[in-house]
Design an enzyme around this catalytic site. Structure first.
Site, PDB file in Angstrom:
ATOM      1  CB  CYS A 209      63.002 -65.328  15.145  1.00 27.51           C
ATOM      2  SG  CYS A 209      61.184 -64.795  14.949  1.00 27.51           S
ATOM      3  CB  CYS A 385      57.661 -66.055  12.745  1.00 28.53           C
ATOM      4  SG  CYS A 385      57.635 -65.381  13.977  1.00 28.53           S
TER       5      CYS A 385
HETATM    6  C1  FAD Z   1      64.108 -64.004  20.580  1.00 27.70           C
HETATM    7  C2  FAD Z   1      63.750 -65.172  19.588  1.00 27.70           C
HETATM    8  C3  FAD Z   1      62.495 -65.360  18.929  1.00 27.70           C
HETATM    9  C4  FAD Z   1      62.229 -66.305  18.106  1.00 27.70           C
HETATM   10  N1  FAD Z   1      60.881 -66.568  17.821  1.00 27.70           N
HETATM   11  C5  FAD Z   1      60.401 -67.639  16.917  1.00 27.70           C
HETATM   12  C6  FAD Z   1      59.363 -67.727  16.577  1.00 27.70           C
HETATM   13  O1  FAD Z   1      58.406 -67.090  17.052  1.00 27.70           O
HETATM   14  N2  FAD Z   1      58.882 -69.117  15.879  1.00 27.70           N
HETATM   15  C7  FAD Z   1      60.086 -69.685  15.160  1.00 27.70           C
HETATM   16  O2  FAD Z   1      59.721 -70.683  14.665  1.00 27.70           O
HETATM   17  N3  FAD Z   1      61.301 -69.530  15.665  1.00 27.70           N
HETATM   18  C8  FAD Z   1      61.544 -68.597  16.414  1.00 27.70           C
HETATM   19  N4  FAD Z   1      62.941 -68.431  16.971  1.00 27.70           N
HETATM   20  C9  FAD Z   1      63.730 -69.108  16.170  1.00 27.70           C
HETATM   21  C10 FAD Z   1      64.134 -70.490  16.783  1.00 27.70           C
HETATM   22  O3  FAD Z   1      64.249 -70.509  18.180  1.00 27.70           O
HETATM   23  C11 FAD Z   1      65.652 -70.912  16.279  1.00 27.70           C
HETATM   24  O4  FAD Z   1      65.354 -70.860  14.781  1.00 27.70           O
HETATM   25  C12 FAD Z   1      65.779 -72.366  16.520  1.00 27.70           C
HETATM   26  O5  FAD Z   1      65.887 -72.552  18.009  1.00 27.70           O
HETATM   27  C13 FAD Z   1      66.998 -72.928  15.973  1.00 27.70           C
HETATM   28  O6  FAD Z   1      67.297 -74.313  16.135  1.00 27.70           O
HETATM   29  P1  FAD Z   1      68.886 -74.549  15.964  1.00 27.70           P
HETATM   30  O7  FAD Z   1      68.884 -75.988  16.453  1.00 27.70           O
HETATM   31  O8  FAD Z   1      69.345 -74.428  14.643  1.00 27.70           O
HETATM   32  O9  FAD Z   1      69.875 -73.820  16.911  1.00 27.70           O
HETATM   33  P2  FAD Z   1      69.659 -74.087  18.461  1.00 27.70           P
HETATM   34  O10 FAD Z   1      68.200 -74.421  19.034  1.00 27.70           O
HETATM   35  O11 FAD Z   1      69.897 -72.553  19.063  1.00 27.70           O
HETATM   36  O12 FAD Z   1      70.579 -75.078  19.183  1.00 27.70           O
HETATM   37  C14 FAD Z   1      71.989 -75.402  18.690  1.00 27.70           C
HETATM   38  C15 FAD Z   1      72.717 -76.067  19.604  1.00 27.70           C
HETATM   39  O13 FAD Z   1      74.027 -76.324  19.268  1.00 27.70           O
HETATM   40  C16 FAD Z   1      74.758 -76.495  20.369  1.00 27.70           C
HETATM   41  N5  FAD Z   1      76.387 -76.019  19.921  1.00 27.70           N
HETATM   42  C17 FAD Z   1      76.519 -74.917  19.514  1.00 27.70           C
HETATM   43  N6  FAD Z   1      77.814 -74.834  19.566  1.00 27.70           N
HETATM   44  C18 FAD Z   1      78.368 -76.116  19.528  1.00 27.70           C
HETATM   45  C19 FAD Z   1      79.463 -77.091  19.264  1.00 27.70           C
HETATM   46  N7  FAD Z   1      80.781 -76.191  19.172  1.00 27.70           N
HETATM   47  N8  FAD Z   1      79.541 -78.200  19.802  1.00 27.70           N
HETATM   48  C20 FAD Z   1      78.448 -78.797  19.886  1.00 27.70           C
HETATM   49  N9  FAD Z   1      77.196 -78.205  20.206  1.00 27.70           N
HETATM   50  C21 FAD Z   1      77.072 -77.102  19.832  1.00 27.70           C
HETATM   51  C22 FAD Z   1      74.193 -75.467  21.350  1.00 27.70           C
HETATM   52  O14 FAD Z   1      74.749 -75.590  22.673  1.00 27.70           O
HETATM   53  C23 FAD Z   1      72.751 -75.493  21.014  1.00 27.70           C
HETATM   54  O15 FAD Z   1      72.392 -76.645  22.100  1.00 27.70           O
HETATM   55  C24 FAD Z   1      63.175 -67.152  17.998  1.00 27.70           C
HETATM   56  C25 FAD Z   1      64.672 -67.053  18.271  1.00 27.70           C
HETATM   57  C26 FAD Z   1      64.804 -66.036  19.199  1.00 27.70           C
HETATM   58  C27 FAD Z   1      66.226 -66.118  19.644  1.00 27.70           C
END
Ligand code: FAD
Length: 446
Positions: A209, A385
């Site tokens: 984000c 976003c």
């Molecule tokens: C402050 C903030 C504001 C945001 N605002 C927006 C918004 O307004 N709109 C929007 O669309 N997005 C927004 N986002 C971004 C959005 O939340 C992320 O892009 C999204 O959650 C990413 O998903 P992901 O599955 O890639 O990672 P995550 O949801 O972070 O999940 C990763 C998972 O992998 C697991 N993992 C990590 N390492 C390992 C390992 N070694 N072994 C097994 N599992 C592991 C973790 O435990 C976790 O459960 C925002 C994020 C933040 C921090």
């Protein structure tokens, strides 16, 4: 200022937005196959690393699209965080509990869940190991572990400093968002009697984000203005970027907002260290020279990289993010491996909204790979976003990969001028998106 209640008029507008939003906002539906289409009889053991936004959504979609799914998710995390709410918590609009749901409720029926963290992956042997020493084999692997927050890469920014009540904050964790709200109220109180400096810092790495730091900065500005103390606070964005926003169209919009609202911004500088006692931060220029800046409050978005098992594997590029084809999301070197979410090295795409377009692409292409067909689904770089510009206003920023001539690709979901601040997008963000996320996206429906 606290949680805002809905009037009947708000609710009616929201009904309209909800209808629109179900087809947009977190991303218009991807072109990839829908769950209603015929199931594939393809076989093979699929392992998904990460039960975050990306891992859960792709698991749910594959579970529907395969007639004999054999899917295992590996992730020890038990509580799911809807991270887009962190900004709202830091602005006092939502409570601490708002983003949280049990992960168990979103592991699709029939999918196996190994509650351990991955320690290493060997893509040549089709195996991974966990921190508990277990080895898991796979035929197909989906990599979705998100990013790691590297606060430790900023000198002086220890966990103790981040947890103390000292005006040094981050909205990148739930606890940090709660403390940030506390700091914003203290900032307004302090500014009643003295001049205050508040710095808002972006990292030099890829960040999830990319608008989040600017969102809390603009909301803080509005909060202080409403509190009648704005003129006493020097609000300052400190960024390694050469300009406010990477997409030309929105860069102009934010230039205008920052100028009109007298928000300062300094560019091409990176935060190197923080001295919590002296309340100074050291920034370095690109040529290595540095300067110190005193602050009363500092809001820090940390440097980000991928978890070690990925960063140290042959799947990673030099910057630790996973090398994938930016359209098919297939590993560049291993055809039986795909990646999605924040961990991949695509030019754009580090938002939850991007995942809404990525996960149907990965599901369709993985099945094509299993069936020996060419990969046809393409992720177009969709990134979106609702950029909260002030309380009750937001701009719906939506764009994709650049055109071949380098110009912007805007991907608006609504037939409205995409550069205008609107109350409706605030409502969408504050009320509609979380239910859409949990009920739609994580269940593989939307
Ligand atoms: C402050 C903030 C504001 C945001 N605002 C927006 C918004 O307004 N709109 C929007 O669309 N997005 C927004 N986002 C971004 C959005 O939340 C992320 O892009 C999204 O959650 C990413 O998903 P992901 O599955 O890639 O990672 P995550 O949801 O972070 O999940 C990763 C998972 O992998 C697991 N993992 C990590 N390492 C390992 C390992 N070694 N072994 C097994 N599992 C592991 C973790 O435990 C976790 O459960 C925002 C994020 C933040 C921090």
């Amino acid at each position: 200022m606290s949680v805002h209640t809905l009037s009947r008029r708000d609710a009616l507008k929201l009904g309209l937005l909800g209808t629109l939003g179900s087809a947009a906002a977190l991303g218009t539906p991807a072109s990839a196959a829908t769950p209603a289409e015929a199931k594939s009889g393809a076989n093979g053991k699929i392992v998904i690393i990460g039960a975050g936004s990306a891992g859960l959504a792709v698991a749910a979609r594959l579970n529907r699209q395969l007639s004999h799914p054999d899917i295992t998710i590996v992730d020890a995390t038990t509580i799911h965080h809807y991270q887009p709410a962190y900004t709202l918590i830091a602005a006092g609009v939502k409570e601490e509990e708002y983003p949280l749901e049990p992960n168990a409720d979103y592991i699709p029926r029939g999918v196996k869940w190994v509650q351990e963290m991955v320690q290493s992956v060997d893509p040549d042997a089709n195996t991974l190991t966990t921190h508990q020493g277990n080895t898991i084999t796979y035929d197909y692997l989906i990599v979705a572990p998100g990013v790691k927050l590297d606060y430790h890469k900023i000198e002086g920014l220890t966990p103790e400093v981040l947890e103390a009540d000292n005006g040094i904050d981050t909205i990148y964790t739930l606890e940090g968002s709660v403390r940030s709200w506390d700091s914003l109220q203290k900032m307004a109180e302090m500014a009643k009697t003295q001049k205050v400096t508040a710095l808002f810092v972006e990292p030099a790495t890829g960040m999830k984000c990319a608008g989040a730091t600017k969102k809390i900065l603009m909301l803080s500005e509005d909060y202080l203005r409403r509190a009648g103390v704005r003129e006493n606070v020097d609000l300052r964005l400190m960024t390694p970027a050469g300009r406010l926003f990477g997409v030309d169209t929105y860069n102009s919009v934010f230039e205008e907002i920052f100028t009109t609202r007298e928000i300062n911004h300094e560019h091409n500088i990176t935060l190197q260290s923080v001295d919590a006692e002296a309340k100074t931060a050291r920034f370095v220029h690109e040529d290595g020279t540095h300067f110190d800046r005193a602050f009363d409050f500092i809001q820090i978005t940390p440097p980000q990289s991928t978890p070690e098992f990925l960063a140290q594997s042959p799947l990673a590029a030099h910057n630790t993010f996973m090398k994938v084809d930016q359209y098919t999301l297939q590993s560049e070197d291993y055809p039986n491996i795909f990646g999605l979410g924040d961990c991949v090295n695509t030019p754009f795409g580090k938002t939850g909204a991007s995942i809404r377009k990525m996960y149907p692409t990965v599901a369709e292409n993985l099945i094509a790979q299993m069936e020996g067909r060419p990969l046809q689904a393409k992720y177009d770089g969709y990134t979106a976003c609702p950029l909260l510009t002030r309380y009750h206003n937001a701009i719906m920023v939506e764009f994709g990969y650049r055109q071949p001539d380098g110009s912007d690709t805007l991907l608006p979901s609504f037939p409205l001028n995409p550069t205008k601040e609107r109350w409706a997008f605030w409502l969408l963000k504050v009320i509609a998106l979380k239910p859409m996320y949990y009920k739609g996206m994580l269940r593989g429906y939307a």
